[in-house]
Design a protein around this motif. Structure first.
Motif, PDB file in Angstrom:
ATOM      1  N   ARG A 141      -9.049   2.864  -3.851  1.00 30.19           N
ATOM      2  CA  ARG A 141      -8.039   3.597  -2.592  1.00 30.19           C
ATOM      3  C   ARG A 141      -6.751   2.807  -2.332  1.00 30.19           C
ATOM      4  NH1 ARG A 141     -11.916   4.449   3.168  1.00 30.19           N
ATOM      5  NH2 ARG A 141     -13.765   5.538   2.085  1.00 30.19           N
ATOM      6  N   LEU A 142      -6.694   1.206  -2.369  1.00 25.92           N
ATOM      7  CA  LEU A 142      -5.552   0.678  -2.660  1.00 25.92           C
ATOM      8  C   LEU A 142      -4.609   1.356  -3.521  1.00 25.92           C
ATOM      9  CD1 LEU A 142      -3.566  -1.642  -1.216  1.00 25.92           C
ATOM     10  CD2 LEU A 142      -4.903  -3.035  -3.162  1.00 25.92           C
ATOM     11  N   GLY A 143      -5.794   1.475  -4.435  1.00 25.45           N
ATOM     12  CA  GLY A 143      -4.263   2.100  -6.036  1.00 25.45           C
ATOM     13  C   GLY A 143      -3.931   3.576  -5.637  1.00 25.45           C
ATOM     14  N   GLY A 144      -4.352   3.975  -4.987  1.00 23.66           N
ATOM     15  CA  GLY A 144      -4.226   5.665  -4.772  1.00 23.66           C
ATOM     16  C   GLY A 144      -3.140   5.391  -3.632  1.00 23.66           C
ATOM     17  N   TRP A 145      -3.058   4.809  -2.674  1.00 26.81           N
ATOM     18  CA  TRP A 145      -2.322   4.516  -1.847  1.00 26.81           C
ATOM     19  C   TRP A 145      -1.417   4.516  -2.355  1.00 26.81           C
ATOM     20  CZ3 TRP A 145       0.494   0.204   0.470  1.00 26.81           C
ATOM     21  CH2 TRP A 145       0.988   0.937   1.984  1.00 26.81           C
ATOM     22  N   LEU A 146      -1.043   2.596  -3.196  1.00 29.69           N
ATOM     23  CA  LEU A 146       0.810   2.681  -4.130  1.00 29.69           C
ATOM     24  C   LEU A 146       0.944   3.539  -4.968  1.00 29.69           C
ATOM     25  CD1 LEU A 146      -0.575  -1.808  -4.363  1.00 29.69           C
ATOM     26  CD2 LEU A 146       1.264  -0.082  -2.776  1.00 29.69           C
ATOM     27  N   ALA A 147       0.041   4.100  -5.736  1.00 27.13           N
ATOM     28  CA  ALA A 147       0.823   4.862  -6.053  1.00 27.13           C
ATOM     29  C   ALA A 147       1.777   6.211  -5.972  1.00 27.13           C
ATOM     30  CB  ALA A 147      -0.094   6.129  -6.932  1.00 27.13           C
ATOM     31  N   ARG A 150       6.561   6.907  -1.056  1.00 27.21           N
ATOM     32  CA  ARG A 150       6.615   6.274  -0.080  1.00 27.21           C
ATOM     33  C   ARG A 150       6.037   5.116   0.436  1.00 27.21           C
ATOM     34  NH1 ARG A 150       2.926  10.731   0.676  1.00 27.21           N
ATOM     35  NH2 ARG A 150       1.522  10.288   1.161  1.00 27.21           N
ATOM     36  N   ASN A 151       4.726   4.906  -0.125  1.00 26.53           N
ATOM     37  CA  ASN A 151       4.020   3.051   0.405  1.00 26.53           C
ATOM     38  C   ASN A 151       4.549   2.596  -0.230  1.00 26.53           C
ATOM     39  OD1 ASN A 151       2.574   4.998   2.203  1.00 26.53           O
ATOM     40  ND2 ASN A 151       0.970   5.807   0.854  1.00 26.53           N
ATOM     41  N   ALA A 342      10.388  -4.151  -7.920  1.00 30.27           N
ATOM     42  CA  ALA A 342       9.232  -4.581  -7.296  1.00 30.27           C
ATOM     43  C   ALA A 342       8.940  -3.581  -7.418  1.00 30.27           C
ATOM     44  CB  ALA A 342       9.748  -5.526  -5.882  1.00 30.27           C
ATOM     45  N   ARG A 343       9.537  -2.134  -6.820  1.00 28.30           N
ATOM     46  CA  ARG A 343       8.950  -1.266  -6.713  1.00 28.30           C
ATOM     47  C   ARG A 343       8.628  -0.406  -7.607  1.00 28.30           C
ATOM     48  NH1 ARG A 343      10.604   4.380  -7.382  1.00 28.30           N
ATOM     49  NH2 ARG A 343       9.954   5.536  -6.148  1.00 28.30           N
ATOM     50  N   ALA A 344       9.333  -0.947  -8.831  1.00 26.31           N
ATOM     51  CA  ALA A 344       8.228  -0.058  -9.682  1.00 26.31           C
ATOM     52  C   ALA A 344       7.455  -1.112 -10.724  1.00 26.31           C
ATOM     53  CB  ALA A 344       9.433  -0.528 -11.001  1.00 26.31           C
ATOM     54  N   ALA A 345       7.041  -2.245 -10.468  1.00 31.43           N
ATOM     55  CA  ALA A 345       5.469  -2.837 -10.059  1.00 31.43           C
ATOM     56  C   ALA A 345       4.949  -2.496  -9.454  1.00 31.43           C
ATOM     57  CB  ALA A 345       5.988  -4.542 -10.264  1.00 31.43           C
ATOM     58  N   LEU A 346       5.255  -2.142  -8.195  1.00 29.73           N
ATOM     59  CA  LEU A 346       3.993  -1.460  -7.016  1.00 29.73           C
ATOM     60  C   LEU A 346       3.601   0.043  -7.485  1.00 29.73           C
ATOM     61  CD1 LEU A 346       5.375  -2.873  -3.849  1.00 29.73           C
ATOM     62  CD2 LEU A 346       3.447  -3.447  -4.586  1.00 29.73           C
ATOM     63  N   LEU A 347       4.246   0.818  -8.184  1.00 33.30           N
ATOM     64  CA  LEU A 347       4.270   1.694  -8.626  1.00 33.30           C
ATOM     65  C   LEU A 347       3.368   1.518  -9.648  1.00 33.30           C
ATOM     66  CD1 LEU A 347       7.323   4.183  -8.034  1.00 33.30           C
ATOM     67  CD2 LEU A 347       5.465   4.383  -6.969  1.00 33.30           C
ATOM     68  N   SER A 348       4.190   0.812 -10.849  1.00 33.17           N
ATOM     69  CA  SER A 348       2.150   0.469 -11.946  1.00 33.17           C
ATOM     70  C   SER A 348       1.659   0.147 -11.809  1.00 33.17           C
ATOM     71  CB  SER A 348       3.660  -0.381 -12.889  1.00 33.17           C
ATOM     72  OG  SER A 348       2.942  -0.407 -13.999  1.00 33.17           O
ATOM     73  N   LEU A 349       0.873  -0.763 -10.557  1.00 32.87           N
ATOM     74  CA  LEU A 349       0.480  -1.642 -10.310  1.00 32.87           C
ATOM     75  C   LEU A 349      -0.765  -0.207  -9.210  1.00 32.87           C
ATOM     76  CD1 LEU A 349      -1.803  -3.886 -10.057  1.00 32.87           C
ATOM     77  CD2 LEU A 349      -0.847  -4.300  -7.310  1.00 32.87           C
TER      78      LEU A 349
END
Length: 437
Positions: A141-147, A150-151, A342-349
């Motif tokens: 769920r966290l992965g889908g949300w971070l992907a 906007r999140n 940081a944004r790119a890292a979050l999207l990748s994660l």
């Protein structure tokens, strides 16, 4: 139990307070009073029916009066029994000191203790926590949300705000002192000579120093060309006083030309003997830095002297100011490299978490382990919070609070008792009439 969220009135809203509580509590109490009135009214109606039925039976109204009287009588018994049971939870019926009544006021602390133990055994156990978290699938769920872009933007903005807040709260003087002490202590504890020797040996072996030598030779040549008079004057000035001046000038000119020739050859000839001698010197020096105790000791003394200078300490301390300003500026700028990375890292994660089951398992395992550690380590403190909170409540106010929440349902029990009692009484009367003749 329904849960209503309203605004508190300006009095104590806690169970231990003396005020009327919240607006929701007042609404619940009014509803309880209405249900009490209804249940009591039903009891009075049944009692009236019983009286009328007995009167009708005595007046010769017929057999039906007996049936009605039996039902009404049993309904009164059921209503009174349930009234006693419900009332005994919160107070002593009619003020009589009957054992096992006023259960909530007298057993409040025991109830709090039992509630704490119940929560600890059934909600804070290792197995329950793991099973619940595993069923949730937090990693996926966290992965889908971070992907979601906007999140990721939201998390990046929140992290930037937190970072700016932390850097604002920190006192520069304190951080500078800590940084300076940490760097100095680490430098004092770590011998640098062997590392410098290994680095120097690697640079010489790879020929990395040759560009430095080329630069020094070129700059020396240019300096000699521009300051030839100064070199000759220095040589002439060092000559004995008894030598003729023209001889001094000849010697100075000769020395200058030889020096210029030497530097020019070093600059233009990569294989010049002086360069080879310099390579051997640097190689030997690198070896001494690694193996010679005297050389290593001298380097350590020099390091301590340099670190002990006020200018160096000021430089170390001032580095924090530059780093802090750079981080704050990057955190405030939405288009800065720091926030974009940081944004790119979050999207990748997020994308990896949404797809990679192994990574999901790792994240879930970390969260499960952390949650289990917290609940097992602090289980007593968590349950003690429940127990101590209940123990701190006033007994009477606690009874009122609980009655306000569950009183309507309890009054329905009285109503049900009246109806069920009447039906049971009627059934018993019918059976007794059928089999009794």
């Amino acid at each position: 139990m329904e849960r209503t969220q309203t605004t508190s009135v300006p009095h104590a809203a806690q169970p231990g307070g003396t005020g009327p509580g919240t607006a929701a509590d007042q609404d619940r109490r009014r509803a309880v009073r209405r249900m009490k009135t209804l249940a009591t009214g039903l009891l009075l109606v049944v009692a009236l029916i019983y009286v009328l039925a007995k009167w009708a039976g005595a007046a010769g109204a017929g057999g039906w009066a007996g049936y009605v009287a039996a039902a009404a009588e049993a309904g009164m018994v059921g209503a009174l029994a349930d009234w006693f049971a419900v009332t005994a939870l919160f107070k002593r019926p009619m003020g009589l000191p009957i054992p096992h009544t006023a259960i909530i006021p007298t057993k409040k602390d025991q109830l709090g203790q039992s509630l704490g133990e119940f929560v600890g055994e059934n909600f804070l156990s290792d197995e329950v926590v793991r099973r619940r978290l595993r069923s949730v699938g937090i990693g996926r769920r966290l992965g889908g949300w971070l992907a979601e872009p906007r999140n990721a933007d939201r998390v990046t903005a929140e992290l930037s705000t937190a970072l700016r807040g932390a850097l604002t709260v920190l006192r520069d003087a304190d951080v500078q002192a800590v940084v300076g002490e940490a760097i100095t202590r680490r430098a004092d504890a770590q011998e640098i000579a062997p590392g410098l020797g290994a680095l120097l040996g690697k640079v010489v072996a790879d020929g990395g120093h040759r560009r430095v030598v080329d630069l020094v030779c070129a700059r020396a040549h240019d300096w000699l060309v521009l300051h030839g008079d100064s070199v000759m004057s220095a040589v002439s000035g060092g000559a004995p006083g008894w030598t003729p001046r023209f001889v001094d000038r000849k010697v100075g000119d000769r020395v200058y030309k030889e020096l210029l020739r030497f530097v020019t050859e070093m600059r233009d000839m990569p294989e010049h003997p002086a360069r080879g001698a310099l390579d051997r010197f640097l190689t030997d020096f690198a070896t001494d830095l690694r193996t010679d105790p005297d050389t290593r000791a001298r380097v350590e003394r020099l390091k301590s002297e340099v670190l002990g200078r006020g200018e160096v300490q000021d430089l170390i301390a001032s580095a924090w100011g530059s780093v802090r300003a750079m981080i704050v500026a990057a955190a405030e700028d939405e288009h800065s490299e720091l926030r974009q990375r940081a944004r790119a890292a979050l999207l990748s994660l997020g994308r990896r978490l949404a797809r990679d089951e192994r990574l999901q398992g790792k994240v879930d395992g970390w969260l499960e382990g952390a949650a289990v550690y917290v609940v097992t380590t602090y289980q007593h403190e968590i349950t003690a919070l429940i127990t101590d909170t209940v123990a701190s409540w006033d007994a009477e106010q606690t009874s009122r609070k609980i009655e306000a929440h569950i009183g309507r349902d309890l009054q329905f029990i009285r109503i049900n008792g009246t109806v069920v009692g009447a039906l049971a009484g009627l059934g018993i009367y019918v059976v007794s009439r059928v089999f009794g003749g």
